[in-house]
Design a protein around this motif. Sequence first.
Motif, PDB file in Angstrom:
ATOM      1  N   PRO A 197       0.834  -1.208   0.000  1.00 34.13           N
ATOM      2  CA  PRO A 197       0.000   0.000   0.000  1.00 34.13           C
ATOM      3  C   PRO A 197       0.862   1.250   0.000  1.00 34.13           C
ATOM      4  CG  PRO A 197       0.016  -1.029   2.170  1.00 34.13           C
ATOM      5  CD  PRO A 197       0.693  -1.987   1.236  1.00 34.13           C
ATOM      6  N   PRO A 198       0.347   2.350  -0.577  1.00 42.46           N
ATOM      7  CA  PRO A 198       1.141   3.574  -0.619  1.00 42.46           C
ATOM      8  C   PRO A 198       1.402   4.165   0.760  1.00 42.46           C
ATOM      9  CG  PRO A 198      -1.098   3.977  -1.387  1.00 42.46           C
ATOM     10  CD  PRO A 198      -0.960   2.505  -1.252  1.00 42.46           C
ATOM     11  N   VAL A 199       0.502   3.890   1.734  1.00 43.73           N
ATOM     12  CA  VAL A 199       0.657   4.415   3.088  1.00 43.73           C
ATOM     13  C   VAL A 199       0.703   3.243   4.054  1.00 43.73           C
ATOM     14  CG1 VAL A 199      -0.245   5.986   4.832  1.00 43.73           C
ATOM     15  CG2 VAL A 199      -0.657   6.457   2.422  1.00 43.73           C
ATOM     16  N   THR A 200       1.670   3.222   4.950  1.00 42.85           N
ATOM     17  CA  THR A 200       1.813   2.130   5.894  1.00 42.85           C
ATOM     18  C   THR A 200       0.743   2.209   6.981  1.00 42.85           C
ATOM     19  OG1 THR A 200       3.306   3.411   7.302  1.00 42.85           O
ATOM     20  CG2 THR A 200       4.297   2.121   5.521  1.00 42.85           C
ATOM     21  N   ASN A 201       0.673   1.160   7.814  1.00 38.07           N
ATOM     22  CA  ASN A 201      -0.289   1.150   8.917  1.00 38.07           C
ATOM     23  C   ASN A 201      -0.038   2.307   9.875  1.00 38.07           C
ATOM     24  OD1 ASN A 201      -1.892  -1.076   8.245  1.00 38.07           O
ATOM     25  ND2 ASN A 201      -0.412  -2.510   9.098  1.00 38.07           N
ATOM     26  N   LYS A 202       1.231   2.598  10.137  1.00 38.87           N
ATOM     27  CA  LYS A 202       1.532   3.730  11.002  1.00 38.87           C
ATOM     28  C   LYS A 202       1.026   5.027  10.381  1.00 38.87           C
ATOM     29  CE  LYS A 202       5.412   6.253  13.065  1.00 38.87           C
ATOM     30  NZ  LYS A 202       6.891   6.341  13.165  1.00 38.87           N
ATOM     31  N   GLY A 203       1.199   5.163   9.066  1.00 36.15           N
ATOM     32  CA  GLY A 203       0.701   6.356   8.387  1.00 36.15           C
ATOM     33  C   GLY A 203      -0.810   6.472   8.461  1.00 36.15           C
ATOM     34  N   MET A 204      -1.520   5.330   8.319  1.00 41.99           N
ATOM     35  CA  MET A 204      -2.982   5.357   8.416  1.00 41.99           C
ATOM     36  C   MET A 204      -3.420   5.705   9.836  1.00 41.99           C
ATOM     37  SD  MET A 204      -3.917   4.954   5.378  1.00 41.99           S
ATOM     38  CE  MET A 204      -5.674   4.973   5.742  1.00 41.99           C
ATOM     39  N   ASP A 205      -2.657   5.268  10.834  1.00 39.62           N
ATOM     40  CA  ASP A 205      -2.967   5.657  12.218  1.00 39.62           C
ATOM     41  C   ASP A 205      -2.824   7.166  12.379  1.00 39.62           C
ATOM     42  OD1 ASP A 205      -3.439   3.046  12.921  1.00 39.62           O
ATOM     43  OD2 ASP A 205      -1.411   2.698  13.691  1.00 39.62           O
ATOM     44  N   MET A 206      -1.777   7.729  11.776  1.00 37.37           N
ATOM     45  CA  MET A 206      -1.591   9.176  11.843  1.00 37.37           C
ATOM     46  C   MET A 206      -2.717   9.906  11.133  1.00 37.37           C
ATOM     47  SD  MET A 206       2.537   9.337  11.161  1.00 37.37           S
ATOM     48  CE  MET A 206       2.615  11.124  11.323  1.00 37.37           C
ATOM     49  N   ILE A 207      -3.142   9.387   9.983  1.00 37.80           N
ATOM     50  CA  ILE A 207      -4.251   9.998   9.249  1.00 37.80           C
ATOM     51  C   ILE A 207      -5.519   9.968  10.094  1.00 37.80           C
ATOM     52  CG2 ILE A 207      -5.809   9.627   7.289  1.00 37.80           C
ATOM     53  CD1 ILE A 207      -3.379   8.924   5.616  1.00 37.80           C
ATOM     54  N   GLY A 208      -5.754   8.844  10.798  1.00 37.35           N
ATOM     55  CA  GLY A 208      -6.924   8.762  11.674  1.00 37.35           C
ATOM     56  C   GLY A 208      -6.903   9.829  12.749  1.00 37.35           C
ATOM     57  N   ASP A 209      -5.723  10.083  13.323  1.00 37.92           N
ATOM     58  CA  ASP A 209      -5.604  11.147  14.327  1.00 37.92           C
ATOM     59  C   ASP A 209      -5.815  12.519  13.700  1.00 37.92           C
ATOM     60  OD1 ASP A 209      -5.062   9.205  16.179  1.00 37.92           O
ATOM     61  OD2 ASP A 209      -2.892   9.473  16.134  1.00 37.92           O
ATOM     62  N   PHE A 210      -5.222  12.721  12.513  1.00 37.98           N
ATOM     63  CA  PHE A 210      -5.395  14.005  11.828  1.00 37.98           C
ATOM     64  C   PHE A 210      -6.874  14.272  11.542  1.00 37.98           C
ATOM     65  CE2 PHE A 210      -0.913  13.458   9.858  1.00 37.98           C
ATOM     66  CZ  PHE A 210      -0.348  13.928  11.027  1.00 37.98           C
ATOM     67  N   ARG A 211      -7.552  13.264  11.015  1.00 34.64           N
ATOM     68  CA  ARG A 211      -8.970  13.438  10.683  1.00 34.64           C
ATOM     69  C   ARG A 211      -9.804  13.757  11.918  1.00 34.64           C
ATOM     70  NH1 ARG A 211      -9.531   8.142   6.875  1.00 34.64           N
ATOM     71  NH2 ARG A 211      -9.013   9.054   4.844  1.00 34.64           N
TER      72      ARG A 211
ATOM     73  N   SER B 135       7.703   9.667   6.032  1.00 37.78           N
ATOM     74  CA  SER B 135       8.442   8.419   6.185  1.00 37.78           C
ATOM     75  C   SER B 135       7.530   7.201   6.116  1.00 37.78           C
ATOM     76  CB  SER B 135       9.207   8.418   7.514  1.00 37.78           C
ATOM     77  OG  SER B 135       8.306   8.481   8.602  1.00 37.78           O
ATOM     78  N   CYS B 136       6.214   7.427   6.194  1.00 36.88           N
ATOM     79  CA  CYS B 136       5.243   6.332   6.120  1.00 36.88           C
ATOM     80  C   CYS B 136       4.787   6.061   4.685  1.00 36.88           C
ATOM     81  CB  CYS B 136       4.026   6.646   6.991  1.00 36.88           C
ATOM     82  SG  CYS B 136       4.393   6.860   8.738  1.00 36.88           S
ATOM     83  N   LEU B 137       5.270   6.820   3.728  1.00 34.15           N
ATOM     84  CA  LEU B 137       4.857   6.643   2.345  1.00 34.15           C
ATOM     85  C   LEU B 137       5.835   5.738   1.606  1.00 34.15           C
ATOM     86  CD1 LEU B 137       3.794  10.271   1.315  1.00 34.15           C
ATOM     87  CD2 LEU B 137       2.399   8.472   2.325  1.00 34.15           C
ATOM     88  N   SER B 138       5.312   4.955   0.684  1.00 35.51           N
ATOM     89  CA  SER B 138       6.164   4.125  -0.152  1.00 35.51           C
ATOM     90  C   SER B 138       6.911   4.999  -1.154  1.00 35.51           C
ATOM     91  CB  SER B 138       5.324   3.084  -0.889  1.00 35.51           C
ATOM     92  OG  SER B 138       4.439   3.725  -1.797  1.00 35.51           O
ATOM     93  N   ARG B 139       7.866   4.397  -1.839  1.00 34.85           N
ATOM     94  CA  ARG B 139       8.629   5.164  -2.830  1.00 34.85           C
ATOM     95  C   ARG B 139       7.706   5.747  -3.902  1.00 34.85           C
ATOM     96  NH1 ARG B 139      13.924   4.868  -5.406  1.00 34.85           N
ATOM     97  NH2 ARG B 139      14.561   3.184  -4.033  1.00 34.85           N
ATOM     98  N   GLN B 140       6.758   4.929  -4.386  1.00 38.76           N
ATOM     99  CA  GLN B 140       5.858   5.393  -5.434  1.00 38.76           C
ATOM    100  C   GLN B 140       4.973   6.539  -4.939  1.00 38.76           C
ATOM    101  OE1 GLN B 140       6.318   2.246  -4.550  1.00 38.76           O
ATOM    102  NE2 GLN B 140       7.424   1.418  -6.318  1.00 38.76           N
ATOM    103  N   ALA B 141       4.433   6.400  -3.714  1.00 38.05           N
ATOM    104  CA  ALA B 141       3.574   7.455  -3.170  1.00 38.05           C
ATOM    105  C   ALA B 141       4.374   8.729  -2.910  1.00 38.05           C
ATOM    106  CB  ALA B 141       2.909   6.972  -1.889  1.00 38.05           C
ATOM    107  N   LEU B 142       5.638   8.580  -2.500  1.00 37.64           N
ATOM    108  CA  LEU B 142       6.479   9.744  -2.237  1.00 37.64           C
ATOM    109  C   LEU B 142       6.783  10.485  -3.536  1.00 37.64           C
ATOM    110  CD1 LEU B 142       7.689  10.836   0.399  1.00 37.64           C
ATOM    111  CD2 LEU B 142       9.823   9.731  -0.207  1.00 37.64           C
ATOM    112  N   GLU B 143       7.074   9.734  -4.597  1.00 35.51           N
ATOM    113  CA  GLU B 143       7.338  10.379  -5.885  1.00 35.51           C
ATOM    114  C   GLU B 143       6.073  11.009  -6.457  1.00 35.51           C
ATOM    115  OE1 GLU B 143       9.076   7.315  -8.217  1.00 35.51           O
ATOM    116  OE2 GLU B 143      11.032   7.395  -7.204  1.00 35.51           O
ATOM    117  N   ALA B 144       4.904  10.399  -6.189  1.00 35.18           N
ATOM    118  CA  ALA B 144       3.650  10.992  -6.642  1.00 35.18           C
ATOM    119  C   ALA B 144       3.382  12.319  -5.931  1.00 35.18           C
ATOM    120  CB  ALA B 144       2.492  10.022  -6.402  1.00 35.18           C
ATOM    121  N   ALA B 145       3.842  12.452  -4.689  1.00 35.69           N
ATOM    122  CA  ALA B 145       3.655  13.696  -3.946  1.00 35.69           C
ATOM    123  C   ALA B 145       4.481  14.838  -4.540  1.00 35.69           C
ATOM    124  CB  ALA B 145       4.023  13.492  -2.479  1.00 35.69           C
TER     125      ALA B 145
END
Length: 557
Positions: free
Chosen positions: A333-347, A463-473
Amino acid sequence: MYLMKMDPRALVENPNHSRQTKPSPQADALLLASIKAIGIVHPPVVTPQSDGGNGFVIEAGRRRVRLALKAGIEEIEILVNDADNDNTAANGAMRSFAENIVREPLNPVDQWRAIERLVALGWTEEAIAVALALTPRRIKQLRLFANVLPAMLDQMAKGDMPNEQQLRTIASASLDEQKEVWKAHKPSKADPRVGWWNVANALAKTRMYAKDASFDDELARAYGIEWEEDLFGPADEDGRYTTNVEAFLGAQQEWMANHLPKRGIITEANTWGQPVLPPKAERVYSSKPAKTDCVAMYLDRDGKVQSVAYRMPEAKKKGKDADDVGAVTKARPPVTNKGMDMIGDFRTDALREALDRAPIEDDTLMALLILAFAGQNVSVRTDGSQSLYGSNRLAQHAATLFNAEGHLQCSEETLRVAARLTLMEVLSCRRNASNSGIVARVAGDAIGANAFLPNMGTEGFLSCLSRQALEAACSGTSVLPRARVKDTRAALVEHFKDERFVHVSALFAPEETKLTQWLEANAPEPEQDEEPESAEEPGHAPEEPDDVEGEFREAAE
C-alpha cells in the motif's frame, strides 16, 4: 617505607605468600600486556631479609615481578617496608593476605569516566585497550555510558546497576526519551533501588538486524537506513541493526519485487508466522520442487525474506492458464499502517475543530446528530441487551439542556452548543475502538473538515509513504524525485515547510463504493402489506388511539 629501583632478578620470593593457586594463563597474558604497555603501576612491596641475608623478600607483588622478568624489564621500582621489631612475620603475613583480598574493583561508571578522561588527554580507544589489557570492544561498551542520562549514571555509580541487555536498551534511547521514563521510574525514599527492567522495557524499540537483510548497501542508503553496532552481541556475528522498521521492511519488499521468480508471488505471514497461500494451493515440502511449482516469498516475524514452494490444481480444459500462480495480496500500500494511524488522528482532530468552529446550519446539525448515532463506536442499551453505559461527559452536555426546575428547556444557542460538543465526543476517525466508521468521514466532508487537516509534509508522515507514493507527492511541486528515498523525503519536507500538504488518502470524502455498500447494507427493509384486523370481531371493540400529543403538552405545562 621508601621507594627504590632494583633488578627484579635480585628479589627473593616469599615461600609463605597468600596466593598459592596459579592464575590462569589468560590472566597472566592480560597483565603482561599491561606491563609491556605502561609498566608496573603499583610497585611491589618488599622487606629486608631477616635470616641474615642482605636481599629483599617480596611481600606483595610476586606476580608483577615474575611477569616483569618475562617482559624483559631490567629494573623496576620497589617499595621497601622497614622491618618491624614487633612481630614482623605476623604483620607481613597479614599485609600479604590483605593485599590480595581487601580491594574493590572500579564501578563500570567510574571505568567509563576514567576512559573519557584518557580520551580527552589524547589516548585512543585502541591504546587504552592495550594498556588496560582489555579488548577494544569492551572499551566501546564502557563508552556507551556517555549516552546515559546523568541522573541514571549517578544511580548506577551507587552500585545499582542494570544488566548488559538493559544497559544496551537504555543507551540506545535518546536523552529526551530517557528523561521522560526516568520521571516515572526514578527511586524514592521508600524504594531506593531502580527497577531497571521497567526502565528498559519502556525504552525498548524493535530492532531489525543487518544479518536478516536481503538488500544491499545501495538499497539501504536509498531508504535512509543507518546501521548501528550492537556492542553487547556476540563478537563473531554481524551485530548491526536499525530501529527504522518501516524503512527496513520497505527495502525488503522492494528486494523481493526485484528478485521475484517467474512463477512467484509476494504474500504475507499469518498470525502463526506461516505464509498465506492462494486458495486451493497445496504447499510443497520437498527439498527439490518441480519446475512447474510456484514460489511464494514473504517476510517472517524477524523481517527476514523466506520462500516456500506450492502447487496449484491442474488447469482444466476450459481455458484456465497453465501458468496460473494464484493471487493472495495486493501490492504494497502507498501508506503504511503507522501512516494510516496518523491519518486517523489528523482526521479526528480536524473533525472536532470543524465541529467547534465551522458554520453549520441547524438542519445539518440535527442530521449529524442522527448520523453520529449510527457510528460503530456508539452503544445503546435496549431491551435484553448487554451494551455498555454511555460516557459521563455526554451526560454533562445533556444536563445543560435543563432549566433550574429540572424541565427540558433551553435556548437555541445552548442547544447548538450541546449538539456540537456531543458530536465532538462521539465522532472519531481514530484507528482503534473509538472509530465511528464511515459516518465520521461523511460528517467531516459535509462540514468542510478538510480545511482543518494539518500540514502532512513532515518527516514523521512522509516516512510512512512508499517510494511510489512519495514520488507521486512531488507532482505539482518544484521537487524532482531523487535516487534515494531519503533525499526525496528531505526535499519535500523542505518544500512544504512554509506550505500545506494533505495526502489524498487523508481527505474525508469516503470512497464511493464503500459508501454505496454501507447504504445498501443499512437500507430500510420495505414494509409488507398487512391485512387490517376487522374492528367488528366479536367481543372486541375498536380501540381509540392514545392522545400522546395531549399528554406531552400536559406534562410540559
